[in-house]
Scaffold this active site. Structure first.
Site: not given
Ligand code: ASP
Length: 457
Positions: A178, A206, A208, A229-230, A232
């Site tokens: 991301t 989906r 995030g 970032t990660g 979500g």
């Protein structure tokens, strides 16, 4: 002219502008091949340089954020725009958002499939509609209406096939890049933006955290600009980006302590990372995953890029001795009170759960030291064979001392109400935080009774 001694002593003035970018948290850079490392590094440097050029030419933070993220979106080395990962049906569904810290104007798009640069579409949502978030087909149509560059699905798919392979190779299927950018411009205005293909093999539809203001993106001139970032879902649950600003606004925290608290104490290890810049130009980059592609630069000549940061960018553990954060105190209080509940339900096995399952565990009581988890469990079971013997346990008067970032000492008082002979005393626990989601474990327990002649716990 030489600076006068007084001037030399003055703290460095704040940078007039600062920029931080990320290219996603997740996989372990040690597992990347050289070609991938080079591509990521080059992509980060190019985008960061473009941001520096814009800011030194006096461009605004919001323009710079859009410009830099477009560059990262067009770079197939990152999971946004061209390099986006796919849903489990093999389609790219892109999310992005942008926020202006001066006005709190913001815009986001979710699940778009045709627009080349979702960040620019997010900006149009911000400036050309009365809304904050557009999703799916409506957002794609809005992109066409606005005359933004539209691409064929194959623009994403061919890249994605290649990417899927790369994911299978290094086993990192969820987070591969991301992108985000946060900026303080020379007029003192903050802005933030984030753009992503989401998590790979996500369910169609989906959404995030990246298009959600307050979760993946936030900017407000009174505090900071943040991009995350990660995973979500975790960023949405914890309102990560807003929480950092709120910790500064309401609790007077510095940017670094606000970020450290949420990244190192509140989110589980392995969840992701954030980049942030404060209104005074402080830069923070932190991750609790093995890696995070990121870079930072400012008007004072700082220019750096990384694929990971030492200790995830957290402040030096040595400086962590002293007060424990409110989050850690709450976490450990919950753990200890749960032990009391398990004890009072007559379940010694559950009570023992927070103890370190190791031969190195030490339990000291009444002048004896028991070594190892099994021996400690056996000792408890022998001493308290029945629920009558167990009585009703309460723990009180906790005092916490942080030994470093991952070790805590907890003092307290225990009380066992039993019809026959109530007892009580003090305890000292040493707990360590273990990685891989195991969390806090008691590695040493010292218990004493008020009356040492009576039975110890
Ligand atoms: N936060 C993004 C999402 O959950 C993914 C990522 O940052 O890797 O959509």
């Amino acid at each position: 002219m030489d600076p006068s001694p007084a001037a030399a002593d003055q703290p460095k003035p704040s940078p007039s502008w600062a920029i931080v970018i990320h290219g996603g948290a997740g996989g372990d850079p040690a597992k990347y091949d050289n070609a991938r490392i080079e591509k990521k590094k080059l992509g980060l440097k190019r985008a960061l340089q473009a941001g520096c050029d814009a800011l030194s030419a006096g461009e605004s933070s919001i323009d710079t954020v859009e410009k830099v993220i477009r560059i990262l979106e067009d770079d197939a080395a990152f999971n946004a725009g061209r390099g986006a990962v796919l849903t489990d049906e093999g389609r790219a569904e892109l999310d992005a958002s942008i926020m202006n810290g001066r006005t709190l104007a913001c815009g986001g798009v979710a699940g778009v499939t045709r627009v080349k640069n979702p960040i620019s579409l997010a900006r149009r949502v911000m400036t050309e509609t009365r809304h904050v978030l557009l999703a799916g087909e409506g957002a794609d149509e809005f992109a066409e209406e606005q005359g933004l560059p539209i691409v064929d699905p194959s623009y994403f798919l061919s890249q994605a096939a290649r990417r899927k392979k790369a994911e299978e190779n290094d086993g990192n299927a969820s987070q591969i890049g991301t992108v985000g950018c946060v900026v303080l411009d020379s007029a003192g205005n903050l802005a933030a933006g984030t753009s992503t293909g989401g998590t790979s093999k996500k369910l169609p539809g989906r959404v995030g955290d990246s298009p959600i203001i307050g979760a993946g993106t936030y900017a407000s001139n009174d505090t900071c600009a943040v991009s995350g970032t990660g995973t979500g879902e975790e960023y949405i649950r914890h309102s990560v980006a807003y929480d950092i600003a709120a910790q500064m606004r309401y609790a007077g925290q510095t940017l670094e302590s606000a970020v450290t608290e949420i990244m190192q104490d509140r989110l589980e290890p392995g969840v992701g990372g954030v980049i942030a810049v404060s209104s005074s130009g402080a830069i923070v980059m932190q991750h609790n995953t093995p890696g995070m592609s990121c870079g930072a630069a400012d008007s004072q000549g700082r220019f750096e890029t990384h694929l990971f940061l030492e200790a995830g960018g957290a402040p030096d553990p040595g400086s962590g001795v002293g007060n424990a954060s409110a989050t850690v105190r709450a976490e450990l209080t919950r753990l200890i009170q749960q032990q009391a509940r398990d004890w009072n339900a007559g379940d010694i096995d559950a009570f023992m759960k927070p103890y370190w399952k190791s031969d190195e565990l030490t339990f000291s009581s009444g002048g004896n030291v028991t070594r190892g988890f099994d021996a400690t469990l056996a000792r408890y079971k022998q001493r308290y064979p029945t629920t009558d013997a167990m009585g009703k346990l309460t723990f009180n008067d906790f005092e916490f001392l942080s030994l470093d970032n991952s070790a805590m000492q907890v003092l307290g008082v225990w009380q066992l109400d039993r019809r026959a002979d109530p007892i009580g005393g003090r305890f000292t626990l040493i707990l360590r935080r273990f990685p891989e989601g195991e969390g806090w474990k008691i590695v040493h327990d010292h218990t004493s009774a008020w009356d040492q002649d009576s039975e110890d716990q």
